[in-house]
Design a protein around this motif. Sequence first.
Motif, PDB file in Angstrom:
ATOM      1  N   VAL A 249      21.934  -2.096 -11.022  1.00  0.00           N
ATOM      2  CA  VAL A 249      21.149  -0.917 -10.583  1.00  0.00           C
ATOM      3  C   VAL A 249      21.338  -0.927  -8.959  1.00  0.00           C
ATOM      4  O   VAL A 249      21.167  -1.807  -8.283  1.00  0.00           O
ATOM      5  N   GLY A 250      22.088   0.140  -8.806  1.00  0.00           N
ATOM      6  CA  GLY A 250      22.376   0.438  -7.197  1.00  0.00           C
ATOM      7  C   GLY A 250      21.182   0.848  -6.609  1.00  0.00           C
ATOM      8  O   GLY A 250      20.703   1.989  -6.928  1.00  0.00           O
ATOM      9  N   VAL A 251      20.977   0.093  -5.524  1.00  0.00           N
ATOM     10  CA  VAL A 251      19.677   0.452  -4.814  1.00  0.00           C
ATOM     11  C   VAL A 251      19.963   1.137  -3.430  1.00  0.00           C
ATOM     12  O   VAL A 251      20.464   0.594  -2.535  1.00  0.00           O
ATOM     13  N   GLY A 252      19.612   2.444  -3.174  1.00  0.00           N
ATOM     14  CA  GLY A 252      19.892   3.219  -1.917  1.00  0.00           C
ATOM     15  C   GLY A 252      18.830   2.953  -0.776  1.00  0.00           C
ATOM     16  O   GLY A 252      17.831   2.292  -0.979  1.00  0.00           O
ATOM     17  N   GLY A 253      18.905   3.596   0.042  1.00  0.00           N
ATOM     18  CA  GLY A 253      18.098   3.394   1.319  1.00  0.00           C
ATOM     19  C   GLY A 253      17.266   4.397   2.005  1.00  0.00           C
ATOM     20  O   GLY A 253      17.823   5.452   1.864  1.00  0.00           O
ATOM     21  N   THR A 254      16.023   4.361   2.442  1.00  0.00           N
ATOM     22  CA  THR A 254      15.415   5.374   2.978  1.00  0.00           C
ATOM     23  C   THR A 254      14.487   4.998   4.333  1.00  0.00           C
ATOM     24  O   THR A 254      14.527   3.863   4.775  1.00  0.00           O
ATOM     25  N   THR A 255      14.023   5.827   4.726  1.00  0.00           N
ATOM     26  CA  THR A 255      13.145   5.657   6.082  1.00  0.00           C
ATOM     27  C   THR A 255      11.691   6.217   5.363  1.00  0.00           C
ATOM     28  O   THR A 255      11.632   7.153   4.719  1.00  0.00           O
ATOM     29  N   LEU A 256      10.956   5.235   5.734  1.00  0.00           N
ATOM     30  CA  LEU A 256       9.200   5.399   5.271  1.00  0.00           C
ATOM     31  C   LEU A 256       8.417   5.635   6.350  1.00  0.00           C
ATOM     32  O   LEU A 256       8.338   4.941   7.335  1.00  0.00           O
ATOM     33  N   TYR A 257       7.541   6.493   5.963  1.00  0.00           N
ATOM     34  CA  TYR A 257       6.669   6.826   7.019  1.00  0.00           C
ATOM     35  C   TYR A 257       5.182   6.993   6.555  1.00  0.00           C
ATOM     36  O   TYR A 257       5.082   7.287   5.185  1.00  0.00           O
ATOM     37  N   THR A 258       4.360   6.281   7.098  1.00  0.00           N
ATOM     38  CA  THR A 258       2.796   5.956   6.333  1.00  0.00           C
ATOM     39  C   THR A 258       1.769   6.815   7.403  1.00  0.00           C
ATOM     40  O   THR A 258       2.003   6.927   8.541  1.00  0.00           O
ATOM     41  N   SER A 259       0.661   6.891   6.906  1.00  0.00           N
ATOM     42  CA  SER A 259      -0.613   7.375   7.758  1.00  0.00           C
ATOM     43  C   SER A 259      -1.340   6.187   8.395  1.00  0.00           C
ATOM     44  O   SER A 259      -0.776   5.105   8.162  1.00  0.00           O
ATOM     45  N   GLN A 260      -2.013   6.750   9.301  1.00  0.00           N
ATOM     46  CA  GLN A 260      -2.870   5.643   9.869  1.00  0.00           C
ATOM     47  C   GLN A 260      -3.628   4.777   8.744  1.00  0.00           C
ATOM     48  O   GLN A 260      -3.826   3.428   8.963  1.00  0.00           O
ATOM     49  N   ALA A 261      -4.071   5.174   7.727  1.00  0.00           N
ATOM     50  CA  ALA A 261      -4.545   4.436   6.718  1.00  0.00           C
ATOM     51  C   ALA A 261      -3.615   3.733   5.718  1.00  0.00           C
ATOM     52  O   ALA A 261      -3.865   3.006   4.762  1.00  0.00           O
ATOM     53  N   GLY A 262      -2.516   3.938   5.924  1.00  0.00           N
ATOM     54  CA  GLY A 262      -1.297   3.148   5.390  1.00  0.00           C
ATOM     55  C   GLY A 262      -0.625   3.739   4.109  1.00  0.00           C
ATOM     56  O   GLY A 262       0.319   3.153   3.415  1.00  0.00           O
ATOM     57  N   LYS A 263      -1.069   4.945   3.949  1.00  0.00           N
ATOM     58  CA  LYS A 263      -0.534   5.396   2.444  1.00  0.00           C
ATOM     59  C   LYS A 263       0.886   6.314   3.086  1.00  0.00           C
ATOM     60  O   LYS A 263       0.975   6.804   4.089  1.00  0.00           O
ATOM     61  N   ARG A 264       1.629   6.253   2.037  1.00  0.00           N
ATOM     62  CA  ARG A 264       3.182   7.021   2.277  1.00  0.00           C
ATOM     63  C   ARG A 264       2.574   8.592   2.404  1.00  0.00           C
ATOM     64  O   ARG A 264       2.185   9.037   1.728  1.00  0.00           O
TER      65      ARG A 264
ATOM     66  N   LYS B 271       0.952  -1.068  -0.037  1.00  0.00           N
ATOM     67  CA  LYS B 271      -0.155  -0.221  -0.259  1.00  0.00           C
ATOM     68  C   LYS B 271       0.645   1.225   0.110  1.00  0.00           C
ATOM     69  O   LYS B 271       0.730   2.152  -0.525  1.00  0.00           O
ATOM     70  N   ALA B 272       2.037   1.302   0.665  1.00  0.00           N
ATOM     71  CA  ALA B 272       2.896   2.408   0.692  1.00  0.00           C
ATOM     72  C   ALA B 272       3.372   2.654  -0.426  1.00  0.00           C
ATOM     73  O   ALA B 272       3.403   3.843  -1.073  1.00  0.00           O
ATOM     74  N   TYR B 273       3.852   1.924  -1.360  1.00  0.00           N
ATOM     75  CA  TYR B 273       4.287   1.881  -2.513  1.00  0.00           C
ATOM     76  C   TYR B 273       3.414   1.809  -3.549  1.00  0.00           C
ATOM     77  O   TYR B 273       3.892   1.817  -4.946  1.00  0.00           O
ATOM     78  N   GLY B 274       2.239   1.713  -3.357  1.00  0.00           N
ATOM     79  CA  GLY B 274       1.137   1.716  -4.407  1.00  0.00           C
ATOM     80  C   GLY B 274       0.899   0.557  -5.597  1.00  0.00           C
ATOM     81  O   GLY B 274       0.859   1.261  -6.774  1.00  0.00           O
TER      82      GLY B 274
END
Length: 519
Positions: A272-287, A98-101
């Motif tokens: 394909v070099g893949v970097g890293g993130t911190t991911l935050y979502t809403s209570q509904a699960g959307k980024r 859900k976060a990534y759609g």
Amino acid sequence: MRTAAAASLAAAGLVAATLAATTTSAGATGSSTIRVPLRVCKTATAGHRACDALRMVTKKVTPANAKKLESQGLAKATGAPRVGTGPEGGFSPAGLAKAYGINENAKTKKTVAIVDAFDDPSVRSDLNAFDKHYGFHKETTKSFKVIGQDGGAPPATSDEGWAGEITLDVQSVRAICRHCKILLVEANDNNDNNLANAVKEAIKKGATIVSNSYGGPESPADPKWIQKAYSHKHTAILASSGDDGWYDWDNVNSLVASSGMSQSPASYPHVVGVGGTTLYTSQAGKRTSEQAWNRNGPADFLGSASEYTYGYEPGAAGSGCSAKYNAPKWQKSVKGYKSLGCGSKRSEVDIAALADPFTGFDIYETFDWCTNPDTSVCPYTSADDGWSTYGGTSLASPVTAAMWGLAGGPSKHVAYPAQTLYANYKKHKSDTYDVTVGGTGGCFDQSPKACGTFLQDIVYGPPTTHYAENPNTGPGGLLDCAWGKTGNKPKTNRGQCYAQPGYDGVSGVGSPKGLKVFK
């Protein structure tokens, strides 16, 4: 790989004093439990690679230290709010999707290959337990297959750290792509040659997507055949960017100099070099937001030293310019590349995804992690088996690989799939989430002057006089891209290790928003 002798740095005084001031002694003041990340793989020696997985574990500290570490973002209270709906409070498969759609249940016949070192004897039973918990279909010999680097039986040797890495990779792919076939190719060990041969075997078996969650500082001595093993037309070969920040700057906190190198195989031109993130979502699960992952910024006065003293490692996504390989034409031509300051060399990161273990993903692992009774060497016991929250760029690579599988795999009309990411980004920037916050260098969000002084203090000890502000001029090596190798004037172009609008060196074209960027 930690490359310089500890004695070569003058930071011992400050770090030792800091460690003494914050040491974990329950004593009369009682204790508190916190959740902190631990690097699962041992540091690699020359000619070998280390996995990039971090696991959240429980530690006991004094209440004062617990409060301090939590306020600095370096630990989580055991009762802290849950990030996701996974059994340990990390993201679940549905939460990530859900976060990534994306529609993780979309039909596909693609195979995602995973290359790792050593054998994980419980990988199939653990994956079936993971599947059962979430109501997925039980794995068959067609949906999930394990082979050795020569196409035969898996290696006879197991390693507790790499077993965790293997479990993370396999279950991350299944979480994102329900119908992808998974081919796990286990190299005999973490030797460069064996891992490269395992990649070749994955492609020989027909895989057009290969995830590699390991690496080490780029070496000028790398044989050409190894680099070529990670370069195959019409095949997306992905690799993690590392967990020690820009040019491994975080090594200086453990009294070892920065490597001054980007990480390979992520830095190879066609990977394909893949970097890293911190991911935050809403209570509904959307980024709601996604930023460059860096828990080792100025607030982290211990940095990697905490790994050796307390057994945890906050982590920071890797990035940097290759010292050996030229940038492919599709990277050179993207708007923003010149601002990185790489000259004509390749920037390690092409795309980014979730890596921060504090907002990590829950996996199920039952391999008996540790048999050494010394808890300073082996912090796990059988009681730790089961559900755990994981992170590191070891999570970002298989998650991205699985999305590529869900999207139908690499285009047959493009020689090297990395080109697809850049072509789609140029045409439709809305197909990726623009990561504009944070950075992977030692300064993170401090002002240049304050950060320069801070890092100089770590390298040289508390000053009696004001040291030069440029942290890159000390024995710690390259620590932050805001400065060059000489002088005291900060750079204005800092895209190598700072997020900025549009393309940058820490997230590449950004983080996936749906699947269009892969098509």
